[in-house]
Design a protein around this motif. Structure first.
Motif, PDB file in Angstrom:
ATOM      1  N   ASP A 168      -9.611  42.685 -21.655  1.00 29.12           N
ATOM      2  CA  ASP A 168     -10.967  42.777 -22.187  1.00 29.12           C
ATOM      3  C   ASP A 168     -10.943  43.576 -23.491  1.00 29.12           C
ATOM      4  O   ASP A 168      -9.870  43.846 -24.049  1.00 29.12           O
ATOM      5  CB  ASP A 168     -11.921  43.399 -21.159  1.00 29.12           C
TER       6      ASP A 168
ATOM      7  N   CYS B  94     -16.818  38.873 -15.806  1.00 27.79           N
ATOM      8  CA  CYS B  94     -17.336  38.258 -17.030  1.00 27.79           C
ATOM      9  C   CYS B  94     -16.276  38.155 -18.124  1.00 27.79           C
ATOM     10  O   CYS B  94     -16.441  37.399 -19.089  1.00 27.79           O
ATOM     11  CB  CYS B  94     -18.535  39.045 -17.546  1.00 27.79           C
ATOM     12  N   ASP B  95     -15.195  38.922 -18.012  1.00 27.88           N
ATOM     13  CA  ASP B  95     -14.147  38.921 -19.033  1.00 27.88           C
ATOM     14  C   ASP B  95     -12.930  38.088 -18.638  1.00 27.88           C
ATOM     15  O   ASP B  95     -11.921  38.087 -19.349  1.00 27.88           O
ATOM     16  CB  ASP B  95     -13.701  40.355 -19.321  1.00 27.88           C
TER      17      ASP B  95
ATOM     18  N   ARG C 170     -11.660  35.330 -19.107  1.00 29.17           N
ATOM     19  CA  ARG C 170     -11.647  34.125 -19.945  1.00 29.17           C
ATOM     20  C   ARG C 170     -10.368  33.321 -19.751  1.00 29.17           C
ATOM     21  O   ARG C 170     -10.403  32.096 -19.687  1.00 29.17           O
ATOM     22  CB  ARG C 170     -11.817  34.521 -21.410  1.00 29.17           C
TER      23      ARG C 170
ATOM     24  N   ASP D  66      -9.971  36.293 -30.712  1.00 29.05           N
ATOM     25  CA  ASP D  66     -11.059  37.262 -30.689  1.00 29.05           C
ATOM     26  C   ASP D  66     -10.444  38.632 -30.982  1.00 29.05           C
ATOM     27  O   ASP D  66      -9.615  39.123 -30.220  1.00 29.05           O
ATOM     28  CB  ASP D  66     -11.721  37.259 -29.304  1.00 29.05           C
TER      29      ASP D  66
ATOM     30  N   GLN E 215     -16.802  35.351 -32.806  1.00 28.75           N
ATOM     31  CA  GLN E 215     -17.408  34.637 -31.692  1.00 28.75           C
ATOM     32  C   GLN E 215     -16.311  34.107 -30.776  1.00 28.75           C
ATOM     33  O   GLN E 215     -15.447  33.345 -31.197  1.00 28.75           O
ATOM     34  CB  GLN E 215     -18.256  33.466 -32.186  1.00 28.75           C
ATOM     35  N   ASN E 216     -16.319  34.529 -29.531  1.00 26.99           N
ATOM     36  CA  ASN E 216     -15.299  34.070 -28.596  1.00 26.99           C
ATOM     37  C   ASN E 216     -15.617  32.642 -28.157  1.00 26.99           C
ATOM     38  O   ASN E 216     -16.674  32.373 -27.572  1.00 26.99           O
ATOM     39  CB  ASN E 216     -15.232  35.004 -27.383  1.00 26.99           C
TER      40      ASN E 216
ATOM     41  N   ASP F 255     -16.219  31.884 -24.397  1.00 31.09           N
ATOM     42  CA  ASP F 255     -17.569  32.254 -23.946  1.00 31.09           C
ATOM     43  C   ASP F 255     -18.557  31.112 -24.168  1.00 31.09           C
ATOM     44  O   ASP F 255     -19.470  30.893 -23.363  1.00 31.09           O
ATOM     45  CB  ASP F 255     -18.061  33.495 -24.695  1.00 31.09           C
TER      46      ASP F 255
ATOM     47  N   TRP G 173     -17.956  28.566 -21.560  1.00 36.93           N
ATOM     48  CA  TRP G 173     -18.323  29.160 -20.273  1.00 36.93           C
ATOM     49  C   TRP G 173     -19.792  29.577 -20.262  1.00 36.93           C
ATOM     50  O   TRP G 173     -20.184  30.514 -19.582  1.00 36.93           O
ATOM     51  CB  TRP G 173     -17.417  30.356 -20.034  1.00 36.93           C
TER      52      TRP G 173
ATOM     53  N   ARG H 261     -21.120  31.889 -16.174  1.00 34.23           N
ATOM     54  CA  ARG H 261     -20.362  33.108 -16.493  1.00 34.23           C
ATOM     55  C   ARG H 261     -21.097  34.325 -15.930  1.00 34.23           C
ATOM     56  O   ARG H 261     -22.291  34.497 -16.169  1.00 34.23           O
ATOM     57  CB  ARG H 261     -20.188  33.258 -17.996  1.00 34.23           C
TER      58      ARG H 261
ATOM     59  N   ARG I 174     -22.447  40.903 -17.448  1.00 37.46           N
ATOM     60  CA  ARG I 174     -21.679  42.136 -17.614  1.00 37.46           C
ATOM     61  C   ARG I 174     -22.210  43.193 -16.658  1.00 37.46           C
ATOM     62  O   ARG I 174     -23.419  43.405 -16.569  1.00 37.46           O
ATOM     63  CB  ARG I 174     -21.781  42.638 -19.056  1.00 37.46           C
TER      64      ARG I 174
END
Length: 617
Positions: A31, A41-42, A44, A115, A144-145, A148, A151, A155, A158
């Motif tokens: 993260d 949430c992280d 990915r 990212d 911008q990831n 995300d 997802w 998702r 946080r």
């Protein structure tokens, strides 16, 4: 293990890559705080690849996808990755690192993007150099990831969990003392400030704990410490009135979590102005070498900031007497829970013939732990594994998708607890039936390695890199080995994996010497894919020891044993043990019996098991 169809996810990601003029996209596991274990949430990399292990990196090109991971996860990754993915087995001969593979794909003026919050500044520079050497167009920091965006639905949010103040009776040192020592270090290094991004460092420094990441008592935050100020960047709704009062008393200012990058830019602007813009005389704030590329860039980048191994990491790893006392105490309570569990499990499987799956057993172990004083939660997902599953080093049983525990097969259980006064991590491999000769040999060779390392005495300045071979030597003699480290540092009611020290072949373990007050695991193992696995793990603390001589006027160090769970007599092959090793086992078991016999006087089942398992060889 469940396998996810990743075709649609990869297709959507590639559409976004094309729209951003990107040829290769890198998706790390970590993260924004370089956490090994992360909030849902992280996750990915897990979302895009389907691989759920804690370590690895995904690289997606416009027509390929690769997942790189280490030897702990080869078995798991091969089962979880679908046909869209190439598995890069890191550490094997002729297998490129994920960095080299990414650079190779960039040949022909292609763009690699990442990212910048998910890679350290130094790692980004090294990757950019490899890309340039391979003929790529460069490494782009894409704010911008893209995962995300793919997802967008489903998702997790946080976490916004409350933060607690950990009293000094558990920490052994107040915040003012910790800040004073840190500022002394800043002066010694000639730096005006330290920007802190590692979550466990912030929790330790401010004597706070949280639960934003499962099993790790940390919370999302940043901090900036200068010679005359301390600022905690956190969502203030997480702080109770008690936490607020605690921070106020210690002169800690609270600002919003998302303000960290503006604050970093302001910090750099201030120090640049004070230095008159002169590069040689410029005041350079420090940031951890694990700090993100994004944070590094906000501070001005190379030439404007000094990247170091965090002095907080070093201080945190050396436990004070209060923390060491808490470690001893919680390991006795934790040992009692594990002993009670194994005795119960044997009775269920062997005597009552009850059918139990791996998840049901793990939940029962947690129930035993939860009865103990100061218990907060688990320190990681319990590895409850029967038979062939025990060969999957970081196996995680899932409800509805796990095995029934076979009493005629090896059962490996790696588990730990978080207590207000410490953190535990223990692995025991057991067999309730008749183990094969191969299983007994493997277990005993692993046990011999554990004893050899547990009893070593070494001069101050020795690293875990130097000691690693002691645990492997008996396996090596048979042409056997294991693909994971031999030991990791452990926090005090903090992360179960704690740097900077450890025992293993990783380069970083050669950089920092073991020191009195460190707590570290000793966990050699052996794994036969598709058959069985063996691991024996204890925690030990490093202490000074008296020796007959002091060659070179050096201090000598050794280990104090913490873990209090008997070894499986059923798996020991006595003929492979020396008299010294048998004596070590007997002393350990005698101590365990003396410690627990009165605690289980009203529990005849557990007492009978303890009595049997601690009989001298």
């Amino acid at each position: 293990m469940e396998r996810v169809d990743t075709f649609t996810r990869l297709s959507k990601l590639r559409e976004l890559m094309r729209s951003h003029d990107i040829d290769i996209y890198v998706i790390p596991s970590e993260d924004s705080h370089a956490s090994e274990y992360i909030a849902a949430c992280d996750a990915r990399r897990e979302f895009i690849s389907g691989f759920s292990g804690s370590a690895g990196c995904a690289i997606v090109t416009l027509d390929k996808a690769a997942l790189a991971t280490d030897g702990r996860y080869f078995n798991q990754a091969s089962q979880q990755l679908d046909e869209n993915w190439l598995l890069l087995k890191q550490g094997l001969q002729d297998v490129p690192t994920w960095q080299d593979w990414s650079a190779e794909q960039s040949a022909g003026n292609k763009v690699v993007a990442i990212d910048p919050q998910l890679i350290s500044g130094s790692a980004a520079r090294k990757l950019a150099e490899k890309i340039e050497m391979s003929g790529g167009r460069g490494l782009r920091a894409l704010e911008q990831n893209l995962v995300d965006l793919v997802w967008a639905q489903g998702r997790p949010e946080r976490p916004m969990n409350p933060v607690m103040h950990l009293p000094e009776r558990f920490t052994g040192k107040d915040v003012v003392a910790k800040l004073t020592e840190l500022r002394r270090e800043l002066k010694n290094r000639g730096s005006p400030a330290l920007v802190v991004s590692m979550l466990d460092e912030i929790a330790w420094l401010f004597n706070l704990r949280g639960s934003d990441i499962p099993y790790n008592p940390v919370f999302f935050s940043y901090a900036i410490i200068t010679l005359d100020s301390a600022v905690l960047f956190i969502d203030s709704t997480k702080l109770s009135a008690e936490c607020r009062a605690h921070l106020d008393r210690n002169g800690v200012l609270v600002k919003p979590y998302e303000d960290i990058f503006d604050a970093a830019r302001d910090l750099q602007a201030t120090y640049t102005a004070e230095s008159g813009g002169s590069g040689a005389e410029r005041k350079r704030p420090m940031v951890s070498n694990k700090g993100s590329w994004a944070l590094n860039r906000a501070l001005g980048g190379e030439g404007f900031v000094t990247e170091i191994r965090s002095p907080i990491e070093d201080s945190k790893a050396v436990k004070n007497e209060t923390e060491l006392g808490g470690m001893r105490a919680c390991h006795i309570r934790d040992g009692a829970a594990v002993i009670e569990y194994i005795a119960w499990l044997e009775a269920q499987l062997v005597v009552k013939k009850v059918t139990l799956d791996e998840v049901q057993a793990a939940e029962k172990l947690e129930e035993f732990r939860a009865r103990r004083e100061y218990y907060v939660g688990l320190s990681f997902d319990t590895i409850s594994s029967s038979g062939a599953n025990a060969a999957i080093i970081h196996y995680k049983p899932q409800r509805g998708n796990c095995s029934i525990i076979d009493p005629a097969a090896i059962y490996l259980c790696d588990s730990g607890g978080q207590y207000l006064d410490g953190t535990t991590d223990v692995t025991r491999t057991i067999h309730f039936g008749r183990p094969t000769a191969a299983e007994k040999t493997a277990y005993t060779l692993v046990l011999k390695g554990n004893i050899a390392l547990d009893t070593v005495i070494f001069p101050k300045g020795t690293t875990g890199f130097a000691l690693d071979c002691l645990a492997r030597q008996f396996l090596w003699r048979e042409g056997l080995d294991y693909r994971h480290g031999t030991g990791h540092g452990v926090g005090s009611f903090l992360n179960v994996h704690e740097g900077p020290i450890g025992i293993g072949t990783r380069v970083q373990y050669s950089e920092v010497a073991l020191a009195p007050g460190n707590v570290v695991s000793i966990e050699p193992g052996y794994y036969e894919d598709g058959m069985f696995g063996v691991r024996i793990e204890n925690l030990v603390m490093i202490k000074e020891v008296a020796t007959r001589h002091t060659f070179g006027d050096k201090t000598y160090l050794g280990f104090e044993h913490l873990t209090m769970v008997p070894y499986c007599r059923n798996l020991i092959e006595p003929n492979l043990l020396t008299d010294f090793e048998k004596q070590w086992l007997n002393v350990q078991h005698e101590n365990m019996f003396a410690t627990f016999k009165d605690k289980f006087k009203d529990d005849p089942l557990t007492l009978a098991w303890l009595t049997r398992e601690t009989q001298p060889l």
